[in-house]
Design a protein around this motif. Sequence first.
Motif, PDB file in Angstrom:
ATOM      1  N   LEU A  35     -29.637  24.705  -1.345  1.00  0.00           N
ATOM      2  CA  LEU A  35     -28.702  25.830  -1.283  1.00  0.00           C
ATOM      3  C   LEU A  35     -27.366  25.536  -1.964  1.00  0.00           C
ATOM      4  O   LEU A  35     -26.718  26.456  -2.474  1.00  0.00           O
ATOM      5  CB  LEU A  35     -28.448  26.240   0.171  1.00  0.00           C
ATOM      6  N   ALA A  36     -26.931  24.281  -1.985  1.00  0.00           N
ATOM      7  CA  ALA A  36     -25.614  23.931  -2.546  1.00  0.00           C
ATOM      8  C   ALA A  36     -25.464  24.359  -4.007  1.00  0.00           C
ATOM      9  O   ALA A  36     -24.495  25.053  -4.343  1.00  0.00           O
ATOM     10  CB  ALA A  36     -25.334  22.440  -2.367  1.00  0.00           C
ATOM     11  N   PRO A  37     -26.383  23.996  -4.914  1.00  0.00           N
ATOM     12  CA  PRO A  37     -26.205  24.448  -6.302  1.00  0.00           C
ATOM     13  C   PRO A  37     -26.364  25.958  -6.460  1.00  0.00           C
ATOM     14  O   PRO A  37     -25.722  26.566  -7.330  1.00  0.00           O
ATOM     15  CB  PRO A  37     -27.269  23.682  -7.097  1.00  0.00           C
ATOM     16  N   LEU A  38     -27.182  26.582  -5.628  1.00  0.00           N
ATOM     17  CA  LEU A  38     -27.331  28.041  -5.686  1.00  0.00           C
ATOM     18  C   LEU A  38     -26.019  28.719  -5.315  1.00  0.00           C
ATOM     19  O   LEU A  38     -25.577  29.666  -5.982  1.00  0.00           O
ATOM     20  CB  LEU A  38     -28.456  28.493  -4.753  1.00  0.00           C
ATOM     21  N   MET A  39     -25.366  28.222  -4.284  1.00  0.00           N
ATOM     22  CA  MET A  39     -24.073  28.767  -3.884  1.00  0.00           C
ATOM     23  C   MET A  39     -23.060  28.590  -5.008  1.00  0.00           C
ATOM     24  O   MET A  39     -22.334  29.519  -5.354  1.00  0.00           O
ATOM     25  CB  MET A  39     -23.573  28.084  -2.612  1.00  0.00           C
ATOM     26  N   LEU A  40     -23.027  27.395  -5.578  1.00  0.00           N
ATOM     27  CA  LEU A  40     -22.089  27.126  -6.677  1.00  0.00           C
ATOM     28  C   LEU A  40     -22.346  28.062  -7.850  1.00  0.00           C
ATOM     29  O   LEU A  40     -21.414  28.591  -8.447  1.00  0.00           O
ATOM     30  CB  LEU A  40     -22.195  25.664  -7.124  1.00  0.00           C
ATOM     31  N   TRP A  41     -23.600  28.313  -8.147  1.00  0.00           N
ATOM     32  CA  TRP A  41     -23.950  29.209  -9.246  1.00  0.00           C
ATOM     33  C   TRP A  41     -23.387  30.616  -8.998  1.00  0.00           C
ATOM     34  O   TRP A  41     -22.792  31.213  -9.890  1.00  0.00           O
ATOM     35  CB  TRP A  41     -25.468  29.260  -9.429  1.00  0.00           C
ATOM     36  N   PHE A  42     -23.533  31.122  -7.788  1.00  0.00           N
ATOM     37  CA  PHE A  42     -22.981  32.450  -7.483  1.00  0.00           C
ATOM     38  C   PHE A  42     -21.455  32.447  -7.575  1.00  0.00           C
ATOM     39  O   PHE A  42     -20.851  33.468  -7.904  1.00  0.00           O
ATOM     40  CB  PHE A  42     -23.409  32.930  -6.088  1.00  0.00           C
ATOM     41  N   MET A  43     -20.836  31.313  -7.298  1.00  0.00           N
ATOM     42  CA  MET A  43     -19.378  31.256  -7.332  1.00  0.00           C
ATOM     43  C   MET A  43     -18.830  31.196  -8.759  1.00  0.00           C
ATOM     44  O   MET A  43     -17.825  31.837  -9.059  1.00  0.00           O
ATOM     45  CB  MET A  43     -18.871  30.046  -6.533  1.00  0.00           C
ATOM     46  N   ILE A  44     -19.483  30.438  -9.635  1.00  0.00           N
ATOM     47  CA  ILE A  44     -18.861  30.177 -10.940  1.00  0.00           C
ATOM     48  C   ILE A  44     -19.517  30.868 -12.121  1.00  0.00           C
ATOM     49  O   ILE A  44     -18.969  30.839 -13.220  1.00  0.00           O
ATOM     50  CB  ILE A  44     -18.771  28.653 -11.226  1.00  0.00           C
ATOM     51  N   ASP A  45     -20.651  31.490 -11.929  1.00  0.00           N
ATOM     52  CA  ASP A  45     -21.355  32.073 -13.071  1.00  0.00           C
ATOM     53  C   ASP A  45     -21.303  33.598 -13.057  1.00  0.00           C
ATOM     54  O   ASP A  45     -22.235  34.266 -13.483  1.00  0.00           O
ATOM     55  CB  ASP A  45     -22.814  31.591 -13.086  1.00  0.00           C
ATOM     56  N   GLN A  46     -20.204  34.141 -12.611  1.00  0.00           N
ATOM     57  CA  GLN A  46     -20.108  35.592 -12.462  1.00  0.00           C
ATOM     58  C   GLN A  46     -20.119  36.331 -13.795  1.00  0.00           C
ATOM     59  O   GLN A  46     -20.642  37.432 -13.881  1.00  0.00           O
ATOM     60  CB  GLN A  46     -18.859  35.949 -11.660  1.00  0.00           C
ATOM     61  N   GLN A  47     -19.574  35.749 -14.840  1.00  0.00           N
ATOM     62  CA  GLN A  47     -19.500  36.433 -16.131  1.00  0.00           C
ATOM     63  C   GLN A  47     -20.768  36.269 -16.961  1.00  0.00           C
ATOM     64  O   GLN A  47     -21.116  37.140 -17.743  1.00  0.00           O
ATOM     65  CB  GLN A  47     -18.293  35.921 -16.935  1.00  0.00           C
ATOM     66  N   ASN A  48     -21.459  35.139 -16.794  1.00  0.00           N
ATOM     67  CA  ASN A  48     -22.630  34.846 -17.616  1.00  0.00           C
ATOM     68  C   ASN A  48     -23.934  35.089 -16.880  1.00  0.00           C
ATOM     69  O   ASN A  48     -24.988  34.738 -17.360  1.00  0.00           O
ATOM     70  CB  ASN A  48     -22.583  33.378 -18.071  1.00  0.00           C
ATOM     71  N   SER A  49     -23.852  35.661 -15.745  1.00  0.00           N
ATOM     72  CA  SER A  49     -24.986  35.797 -14.855  1.00  0.00           C
ATOM     73  C   SER A  49     -25.987  36.842 -15.336  1.00  0.00           C
ATOM     74  O   SER A  49     -25.676  37.737 -16.108  1.00  0.00           O
ATOM     75  CB  SER A  49     -24.478  36.193 -13.467  1.00  0.00           C
TER      76      SER A  49
END
Length: 182
Positions: free
Chosen positions: A19-33
């Motif tokens: 879950l840790a990298p998934l959470m980080l992805w939602f936090m920092i990849d908002q523009q490139n998602s």
Amino acid sequence: MKEKNLNLPNILASFRIALAPLMLWFMIDQQNSIFQGWHSSWFDYFAGLIFVLASVTDFFDGYIARSWNQMTVLGSILDPLADKMLMLAGFIGLIVLNRASAFAVFLILTREFFITGIRVVAVQQGKSVASTMSGKIKTVLQMIAIGFLIMNWPYGTELLWLATFLTLYSGYEYIRDYLKQI
């Protein structure tokens, strides 16, 4: 008798690691998602939900391991690793989002790495540096602060600084207890 490593506490800790990298992805990849077009608050909601879910597994994996007598060597490695990965992901994401003081995060992570090092040395010396109540409270306070900051709620910054103070204090307690043994 051989330990059974595939048990519920170890599965929960492994889930928290995932879950840790998934959470980080939602936090920092908002523009490139792949979710372009979503309002930024949705990323906060999903990151917050993942963080709460992971934090709850932290409580249950320890509780189940102790009460069902399922503590294993693997679990003693997975649980703190999962905790550190979750906190690191949260703090990195919050710094990227400019919601957390980099200095507070630096102090917290420095303490975490230093105490982990002391624990490794203590184990090699056949000594134990047990968790203190302030160490358990600092973990809960860090989780609350990260949750508030992910959700961009009021008082998140104040909670982070309170968590920083308690983190440093609990680090002092670990060092004091270790030095008493040598």
